[in-house]
Design a protein around this motif. Structure first.
Motif, PDB file in Angstrom:
ATOM      1  N   LYS A  60       0.768   0.328   2.835  1.00  0.00           N
ATOM      2  CA  LYS A  60       1.511   0.011   1.607  1.00  0.00           C
ATOM      3  C   LYS A  60       0.686   0.276   0.351  1.00  0.00           C
ATOM      4  O   LYS A  60       1.215   0.738  -0.661  1.00  0.00           O
ATOM      5  N   GLY A  61      -0.609   0.032   0.424  1.00  0.00           N
ATOM      6  CA  GLY A  61      -1.474   0.269  -0.730  1.00  0.00           C
ATOM      7  C   GLY A  61      -1.469   1.728  -1.146  1.00  0.00           C
ATOM      8  O   GLY A  61      -1.371   2.053  -2.340  1.00  0.00           O
ATOM      9  N   LEU A  63       0.845   3.932  -0.452  1.00  0.00           N
ATOM     10  CA  LEU A  63       2.187   4.245  -0.956  1.00  0.00           C
ATOM     11  C   LEU A  63       2.358   3.786  -2.398  1.00  0.00           C
ATOM     12  O   LEU A  63       2.859   4.535  -3.246  1.00  0.00           O
ATOM     13  N   LEU A  64       1.924   2.560  -2.698  1.00  0.00           N
ATOM     14  CA  LEU A  64       2.069   2.018  -4.056  1.00  0.00           C
ATOM     15  C   LEU A  64       1.363   2.902  -5.082  1.00  0.00           C
ATOM     16  O   LEU A  64       1.886   3.140  -6.168  1.00  0.00           O
ATOM     17  N   THR A  99       7.864  -0.289   5.406  1.00  0.00           N
ATOM     18  CA  THR A  99       6.788  -0.290   4.413  1.00  0.00           C
ATOM     19  C   THR A  99       7.211   0.458   3.154  1.00  0.00           C
ATOM     20  O   THR A  99       6.927   0.029   2.034  1.00  0.00           O
ATOM     21  N   GLN A 102       9.501  -1.827   1.109  1.00  0.00           N
ATOM     22  CA  GLN A 102       8.723  -2.877   0.431  1.00  0.00           C
ATOM     23  C   GLN A 102       7.957  -2.314  -0.763  1.00  0.00           C
ATOM     24  O   GLN A 102       7.968  -2.890  -1.856  1.00  0.00           O
ATOM     25  N   ALA A 103       7.294  -1.168  -0.546  1.00  0.00           N
ATOM     26  CA  ALA A 103       6.503  -0.557  -1.616  1.00  0.00           C
ATOM     27  C   ALA A 103       7.391  -0.127  -2.782  1.00  0.00           C
ATOM     28  O   ALA A 103       7.043  -0.337  -3.950  1.00  0.00           O
ATOM     29  N   CYS A 104       8.549   0.447  -2.480  1.00  0.00           N
ATOM     30  CA  CYS A 104       9.474   0.896  -3.538  1.00  0.00           C
ATOM     31  C   CYS A 104       9.961  -0.294  -4.373  1.00  0.00           C
ATOM     32  O   CYS A 104      10.044  -0.215  -5.603  1.00  0.00           O
ATOM     33  N   GLU A 106       8.436  -3.172  -4.787  1.00  0.00           N
ATOM     34  CA  GLU A 106       7.304  -3.694  -5.574  1.00  0.00           C
ATOM     35  C   GLU A 106       6.957  -2.772  -6.750  1.00  0.00           C
ATOM     36  O   GLU A 106       6.527  -3.245  -7.803  1.00  0.00           O
ATOM     37  N   ALA A 107       7.141  -1.458  -6.569  1.00  0.00           N
ATOM     38  CA  ALA A 107       6.760  -0.489  -7.606  1.00  0.00           C
ATOM     39  C   ALA A 107       7.841  -0.301  -8.675  1.00  0.00           C
ATOM     40  O   ALA A 107       7.631   0.416  -9.647  1.00  0.00           O
TER      41      ALA A 107
END
Length: 345
Positions: A60-61, A63-64, A99, A102-104, A106-107
């Motif tokens: 995830k890191g 990806l973010l 993942t 979740q990343a999308c 959060e971003a």
């Protein structure tokens, strides 16, 4: 304190952008004035202005970091259906997609366009002009398809217009075109080994094959029409050439175009399917002792011997989709792009 970049509607990330479909998508997005980044496990090419972020889909890191400032994500990363690696299919298509979502979120990404597959509704029996409201396959033809069903569900169920998080799935079928690493090279390899003399069934079964640029066109239309008030939210759309063709006619056009003989001898479908099933059971029994990977599988027999073509009516109505390249032109361009695979007299 780091300042967060405000998402731009023309800033997008293509997850899986080093693949066959992904690269075409990147090129077309650039032509339409998008700012494009690619997230993939490898870098397959270089293009001016395209930033590559190399990383694992389940990280995830990583990806973010690639999603900073993006408002739109195309998720077309997937192992090749032929790789037969169950753990990899699960890791990429299910764990990786969770993942990504979740990343999308959060971003601050606003839209996700997923590359799904029309096979999510296919069970190895005839589908004629199939609509998107067909139920998901209860008995998917392989583990790849089983994980694509779960992936599509995850993405569509995540759609939440009230929170400004919009998702849509594109279901192409039989993608082909220049640079294709699968269909044409595998077909030519089989022909060179003398394995393309036979056709399965009576040869009348109709199938969709879709030129890669039409698939890309469907993805971009979906992204641009996806708004909180649009019918696209949380829906799946078939994207094909809208020209069903006899399976063996299509294969023969590719083979003959490259100088190989078309299949001539017919084998009864039921007989071949039963033989493939027996071989598959034998492989399962021997798996603890030895690892065999037969090319002759029930799934491939079904794909070669049944009708499976799909309606694009919903895509035409909701996003104005029309194929840009005809099947005839697509085949011509594809054959011309493989001079190195041409049969030498």
């Amino acid at each position: 304190m780091a300042t967060r970049i405000r998402p731009s509607s023309k800033r997008c990330v293509v997850i899986g952008g080093s693949g066959f479909l992904g690269r075409y998508l990147v090129e077309q997005l650039l032509d339409r004035g998008y700012s494009v980044s690619v997230f993939d496990i490898r870098q397959g090419y270089e293009l001016p202005g395209v930033t590559f972020h190399l990383g694992d889909l389940c990280d995830k890191g990583a990806l973010l970091a690639s999603l900073e400032g993006a408002s739109l994500v195309f998720h077309c990363a997937s192992p090749a259906p032929s790789c037969d690696d169950h753990a990899l299919f699960h890791r990429v298509n299910i764990d990786g997609t969770r993942t990504v979502l979740q990343a999308c979120q959060e971003a601050g990404v606003q839209k996700i366009v997923l590359t799904s597959s029309a096979s999510v509704v296919y069970e190895g029996t005839d589908i004629k002009n199939g609509m998107e409201d067909l139920p998901y396959a209860k008995k998917p033809i392989d583990y790849y398809t089983e994980t694509k069903i779960q992936q599509e569900r995850l993405v569509l169920e995540a759609c939440d217009p009230e929170k400004g998080f919009l998702t849509v799935a594109i279901r192409p079928h039989g993608i082909f075109g220049p640079r294709d690493p699968q269909l044409v090279p595998i077909l030519v390899d089989a022909a060179r080994r003398g394995k393309m003399k036979f056709l399965i069934g009576d040869g009348t079964n109709l199938v969709d094959f879709t030129f890669v640029e039409n698939v890309v066109h469907g993805h971009i239309l979906a992204a641009e029409r996806l708004r909180p008030d649009s019918p696209l939210c949380g829906k799946a759309y078939h994207i094909t050439n809208d020209e069903p063709v006899r399976f063996w006619d299509f294969m023969s056009q590719i083979l003959v175009g490259l100088g190989y003989d078309a299949p001539r001898y017919r084998l009864p479908y039921r007989l071949v399917y039963v033989l493939a099933l027996l071989l598959w059971l034998l492989v399962l029994l021997l798996r603890p002792v030895m690892k065999l990977r037969p090319t002759f599988t029930p799934m491939r027999v079904a794909l070669a011997g049944t009708h499976h073509y799909y309606s694009c009516a919903r895509a035409k109505q909701d996003m104005g989709y029309q194929p840009l390249v005809s099947l005839k032109d697509g085949v011509t361009r594809t054959v011309e792009s493989y001079p190195h695979l041409r049969r030498v007299a």
